[in-house]
Design a protein around this motif. Sequence first.
Motif, PDB file in Angstrom:
ATOM      1  N   LYS A   1      -4.338 -12.631  -9.324  1.00  0.00           N
ATOM      2  CA  LYS A   1      -5.499 -11.761  -9.143  1.00  0.00           C
ATOM      3  C   LYS A   1      -6.146 -11.493 -10.497  1.00  0.00           C
ATOM      4  O   LYS A   1      -5.494 -11.618 -11.529  1.00  0.00           O
TER       5      LYS A   1
ATOM      6  N   ILE B   1      -0.315  -4.673  -3.398  1.00  0.00           N
ATOM      7  CA  ILE B   1       0.870  -5.195  -4.100  1.00  0.00           C
ATOM      8  C   ILE B   1       2.145  -4.384  -3.845  1.00  0.00           C
ATOM      9  O   ILE B   1       3.204  -4.985  -3.596  1.00  0.00           O
ATOM     10  N   PRO B   2       2.107  -3.025  -3.848  1.00  0.00           N
ATOM     11  CA  PRO B   2       3.358  -2.321  -3.535  1.00  0.00           C
ATOM     12  C   PRO B   2       3.901  -2.675  -2.146  1.00  0.00           C
ATOM     13  O   PRO B   2       5.124  -2.746  -1.960  1.00  0.00           O
ATOM     14  N   ILE B   3       2.986  -2.933  -1.184  1.00  0.00           N
ATOM     15  CA  ILE B   3       3.446  -3.313   0.161  1.00  0.00           C
ATOM     16  C   ILE B   3       4.012  -4.729   0.138  1.00  0.00           C
ATOM     17  O   ILE B   3       5.068  -5.000   0.719  1.00  0.00           O
TER      18      ILE B   3
ATOM     19  N   ILE C   1      -4.518  -4.324  -5.754  1.00  0.00           N
ATOM     20  CA  ILE C   1      -3.696  -3.249  -6.321  1.00  0.00           C
ATOM     21  C   ILE C   1      -3.134  -2.384  -5.212  1.00  0.00           C
ATOM     22  O   ILE C   1      -1.981  -1.955  -5.258  1.00  0.00           O
ATOM     23  N   GLY C   2      -3.954  -2.150  -4.175  1.00  0.00           N
ATOM     24  CA  GLY C   2      -3.465  -1.383  -3.039  1.00  0.00           C
ATOM     25  C   GLY C   2      -2.420  -2.135  -2.247  1.00  0.00           C
ATOM     26  O   GLY C   2      -1.529  -1.543  -1.649  1.00  0.00           O
TER      27      GLY C   2
ATOM     28  N   PHE D   1      -7.731  -8.941 -13.321  1.00  0.00           N
ATOM     29  CA  PHE D   1      -7.348  -7.582 -13.717  1.00  0.00           C
ATOM     30  C   PHE D   1      -8.263  -6.566 -13.022  1.00  0.00           C
ATOM     31  O   PHE D   1      -9.473  -6.720 -13.023  1.00  0.00           O
ATOM     32  N   GLY D   2      -7.663  -5.541 -12.416  1.00  0.00           N
ATOM     33  CA  GLY D   2      -8.453  -4.468 -11.826  1.00  0.00           C
ATOM     34  C   GLY D   2      -8.970  -4.751 -10.439  1.00  0.00           C
ATOM     35  O   GLY D   2      -9.854  -4.061  -9.959  1.00  0.00           O
TER      36      GLY D   2
ATOM     37  N   THR E   1      -9.235  -4.118  -6.993  1.00  0.00           N
ATOM     38  CA  THR E   1      -8.808  -2.931  -6.252  1.00  0.00           C
ATOM     39  C   THR E   1      -8.055  -3.235  -4.952  1.00  0.00           C
ATOM     40  O   THR E   1      -7.004  -2.635  -4.715  1.00  0.00           O
ATOM     41  N   PRO E   2      -8.536  -4.132  -4.075  1.00  0.00           N
ATOM     42  CA  PRO E   2      -7.792  -4.371  -2.834  1.00  0.00           C
ATOM     43  C   PRO E   2      -6.369  -4.860  -3.084  1.00  0.00           C
ATOM     44  O   PRO E   2      -5.427  -4.441  -2.408  1.00  0.00           O
TER      45      PRO E   2
END
Lengths: 356, 310
Positions: free
Chosen positions: A299, A310-312, A307-308, A301-302, A304-305
């Motif tokens: 991805k 990745i933890p999942i 970043i939301g 840098f920055g 947004t989708p």
Amino acid sequence: MNKKIISFPHLGSYSVPIEFLLTHITPHEVLIAPKITNKTLELGAKYAPDTVCIPFKYNLGNYIEALELGANVLFQAGGGCRYGYYSEVQEKILKDLGYTFEFYSLVDVDRFKVSYMYKTFKKLNPHLSFFKFFYYLVLTVLMVFYMDRLDSLIRKNIGFEIEHGLHQEVKKDFLRDFKKTKGFFHLHRMFRMYKKKILRIPIKKPENCLKVGIIGELYTAMEPFSTYFLEMELAKMNIEVKRFTDVTYLLFLKALRRRKMLRDISKYCTYTLGADGMDNVWRTWYLAKNHYDGIIHTKPFGCTPEIGAIPIIDKVAHDEKIPIIYFSFDTQTSEVGVKTRLEAFYDMILAQKGAQ
Amino acid sequence: MEKIKIGLPKALLYYKYKDLWTKFFENLGCDIIVSPNTTRETLENGKKFVLDEACLSVKIFMGHVFYLLGQCDYILIPRIACLKKKEKVCTNFMALFDLCRNTFDQKFLPYNIDVKKNETEEYAFIGMGLQLGFSFKKARWAYWDAKSYEEMIQERRIEKQKLELAKNTPSIKILLAGHPYNLYDNLLGKEIIAYLEKEGIDIFYSDCYDPKYLEIDYKKIAPKNYYTYNKEIIGSISFYKNFVDGIILITTFPCGPDSLSNEMIIRNVQKPLLTLLMDELNSDTGLVTRLESFLDILKLKKEREEEVHE
């Protein structure tokens, strides 16, 4: 009146179908922007806002290089994240730099509408009939579809070719021939011929070869330069690569598969996560279920989708026990650093495969 | 029956919908627990649960959720995809519910607004009421009552700001523009507001803005913008810019929609403008220095203008 010269930013090798469409439905000249180099990125980064993601900078660099060569009509598409808002800001930045040009956006707030596209092209070519426009649009979409099919075939086998560079040659050939498409049957015949050609290339593929899936944001997935030719690197390591994102996927499959994907991963996602976020969670799950050896997530840098998401994705990978590596690309990302991490990842999955 | 406890994290959309939420749950007879003001510790806690690239506001939000864990039955996290047709919001608001559900072991209460798929705010709130075990009639009444209450409060705030604008005092006027969750946050905006108030400056807020004029106003700066919350900021800047001496834009690093919208604002608004990009490593001294020099410029400019008038 000045002569109009049309140009557009690069995205992998998709300049071929776009050029085909534009030359057939407009009477104007089409100029392919110079190939992406480090200079393109430098130019783009110089004039772009600081915290914007890297595709914006690449596109802006492409525009500037094309404008320098004399282009005066520019095109931009759009997508589900801030990609949809690129067009206005880029137009403003380029106008402030002192260039004179016309700017058209193909997508109206996230929706890919044929009627909106027709209206846009009608401005460029007042004599364009809807039938002619629709005929060439369908032909172009079919060309994209065939290109993606051939590409995914190549991706499967390129790591195992005996004589180096044969797949690349075939790719060059079909891109060159697709430009001269005469009609549906001609295109289909070419597709079948090249498919046979690719399958006839001698390869040496062991039965339990390493298999890796590439997931992530769409621009870094489709534009090889932005990831420093990640897929080529993987091919050198004799790895079979599966990549989901291509234009066919974005145009049709994404909408068709949405409900099935949400059903499959209902344990992790109740709703879509914006852009390709939910798709990537599903891909992680899919790759783990189909016994792939590892996942590479790319991805800018920055983004947004992502970043939301990745933890999942992390949680899914943890639950399903599949190795995953994340690459985040920016203007400052070093090619050597990426390669070193990739090699370490390769050694790791190789050791894991051997242990089984 | 024991009362249901609802936790409201004091971050992100809380600042926009706090009246609606609190009134709605009060009407239903639920207990409300609001997390305390943001501190450094909140940020440190929140940082652990998201990627380091996530925006500062999201990190603060996760810190607030972390504080509320185990203290309540449900934590409210709205999932908002689309508030008006042909408009969108930042994708973080779409992902936060699932993100928290996967990260924490706690019951979360979502409501989903997606106008594109005909899921309106009313529909979402009634659904939430039903999920908590209340009757359809009660939930609908609670929503309508809360909605009218929220509108009344917002109208009052706008009126108050209009009156202040009409006073025409000789002091310097500054428009603080940014998302409400950045403007009013204890760690981010409060410091700036406190400093400006100490200097005796009339502050106007971008969220106290009459949305009646939005459709005309935002087109003057960024006609194709489709981010609902950013549109409001742009509209208010376009409306207030003729009445104020300077504009301060507050953004967190690396906000997605702001990065592009702010570029349009900076390029299209001909007014003294200061962009404050807040990140984790902000120092108070650096912030105050920049504010000080900005105020000095405004003061000099005002004095010169007055000289010319005389």
